[in-house]
Enzyme design. Structure first.
Site, short mmCIF file in Angstrom:
data_model
loop_
_atom_site.label_atom_id
_atom_site.label_comp_id
_atom_site.label_asym_id
_atom_site.label_seq_id
_atom_site.Cartn_x
_atom_site.Cartn_y
_atom_site.Cartn_z
N ASP A 42 72.47 5.93 39.57
CA ASP A 42 72.24 4.82 40.50
C ASP A 42 70.78 4.83 40.96
O ASP A 42 70.34 3.91 41.66
CB ASP A 42 73.22 4.84 41.68
N SER A 43 70.01 5.83 40.49
CA SER A 43 68.56 5.80 40.69
C SER A 43 67.95 4.55 40.06
O SER A 43 66.79 4.23 40.32
CB SER A 43 67.92 7.06 40.09
N ASP A 81 77.11 6.76 36.94
CA ASP A 81 77.04 7.13 38.36
C ASP A 81 77.78 6.07 39.17
O ASP A 81 77.59 4.87 38.95
CB ASP A 81 75.55 7.12 38.77
N LYS A 111 80.05 10.08 37.56
CA LYS A 111 79.48 11.05 38.51
C LYS A 111 79.71 10.52 39.92
O LYS A 111 79.52 9.33 40.18
CB LYS A 111 77.98 11.26 38.27
N GLU A 113 78.69 11.35 44.03
CA GLU A 113 77.99 12.13 45.05
C GLU A 113 79.07 12.67 45.99
O GLU A 113 79.80 11.90 46.60
CB GLU A 113 76.97 11.27 45.78
N GLU A 180 71.38 19.30 43.34
CA GLU A 180 70.07 18.67 43.56
C GLU A 180 69.36 19.27 44.77
O GLU A 180 69.93 19.36 45.88
CB GLU A 180 70.24 17.14 43.75
O1 KIV Z 1 70.94 8.74 40.19
C1 KIV Z 1 70.44 9.67 39.54
O2 KIV Z 1 69.56 9.48 38.69
C2 KIV Z 1 70.90 11.01 39.83
C3 KIV Z 1 70.18 12.16 39.18
C4 KIV Z 1 68.86 12.34 39.78
C5 KIV Z 1 70.98 13.41 39.19
O3 KIV Z 1 71.80 11.19 40.58
#
Ligand code: KIV
Length: 270
Positions: A42-43, A81, A111, A113, A180
């Site tokens: 989600d980055s 994510d 993924k 959080e 992280e």
């Molecule tokens: O959103 C993302 O790119 C991440 C990574 C930095 C692990 O969560």
């Protein structure tokens, strides 16, 4: 195709490699290079959509990018994510959102959080056939609670909480743990104590694998965190190519004959 079982089997033998990708050409390059896992993070809110944080990223945003990455990936495991508030509020909605990434967009896993609120959800998703990568330590979706992106797990109580959450998510069936921005000795302890592979970002060298945001790794980002390393200078390459293009158009050297064609049937156009 890399499976979650391949990832688990690799841990301890060889380092697991993971990078983010958000679009088809990047996924193609990263996959061809032989990466184990591609994370559609989600980055992308920061790297690709121009937001200051990841909070505005929607399930539709993720779905669009996960689909693009999945279609371009032949070998790597693709992990989607789950964005802010798309999970952990309502169980049925969480399952539907996570399931969409696998059913409709071709991801292999999701993924989350994580916190205490994701233990039961992890168990449920795994039971349903949705492999879960648990993200612990600095979880950027908590930016407003942290007041920024500070290191996590730096005192005994905070470190113990991360270790407990890691154990709980392992017991719930997570196939891997992203750690992280935590002290390297804490990441080493989690890695030594758990069977589940750990993948570190700003968590030192003792993890079972490493992940970076691809824009940071290739040198495309304008800014990157202190724990990231640039392995290339794509931004400079692009700036130079764009500058050369503008110069060529302005000077009339582009397009040249080899970039143009004439039609013999058009001696008289009007
Ligand atoms: O959103 C993302 O790119 C991440 C990574 C930095 C692990 O969560």
């Amino acid at each position: 195709m890399t499976t979650v079982r391949d990832v688990t089997a690799k841990a301890g033998d060889e380092p697991i490699t993971m990078l983010t990708a958000y679009d088809a050409p990047t996924a193609d390059i990263v996959d061809d290079a032989g990466i184990d896992i591609i994370l559609v993070g989600d980055s992308l809110g920061n790297t690709s959509l121009g937001h200051d944080t990841t909070l505005p990223v929607t399930v539709d945003d993720m779905a669009r990018h996960v689909g693009a990455v999945s279609r371009a990936t032949d070998d790597a495991l693709v992990v989607a994510d789950m964005p802010f508030l798309s999970f952990g509020v309502d169980e049925a909605a969480s399952i539907e959102n996570a399931g969409r990434m696998l059913k409709e967009e071709g991801a292999d896993a999701v993924k989350l959080e994580c916190g205490p609120h994701t233990v039961d959800l992890t168990e449920k998703l795994v039971q349903l056939g949705i492999p879960v990568m648990a993200h612990l330590g600095l979880t950027p979706q908590h930016v407003n609670q942290y007041g920024g992106y500070p290191r996590q797990g730096t005192d005994q109580a905070a470190a113990a909480q991360i270790l407990d959450l890691a154990r709980e998510h392992e017991a719930a069936g997570a196939f891997s743990l992203v750690l992280e921005h935590i002290p390297s000795n804490l990441a080493a302890e989690v890695t030594a104590e758990l069977e589940t592979p750990t993948i570190g970002i700003g968590a030192g060298p003792e993890c079972d694998g490493q992940v970076l945001v691809v824009d940071d790794a290739v040198g495309l980002s304008e800014w990157s965190p202190s724990f990231a390393k640039q392995f290339g200078s794509v931004r400079e390459e692009m700036e130079s190519a764009v500058g050369d293009y503008i110069d060529a158009v302005e000077s009339g050297s582009f397009p040249a004959d080899e970039h143009s064609h004439e039609s013999a049937d058009l001696d008289e156009i009007y």
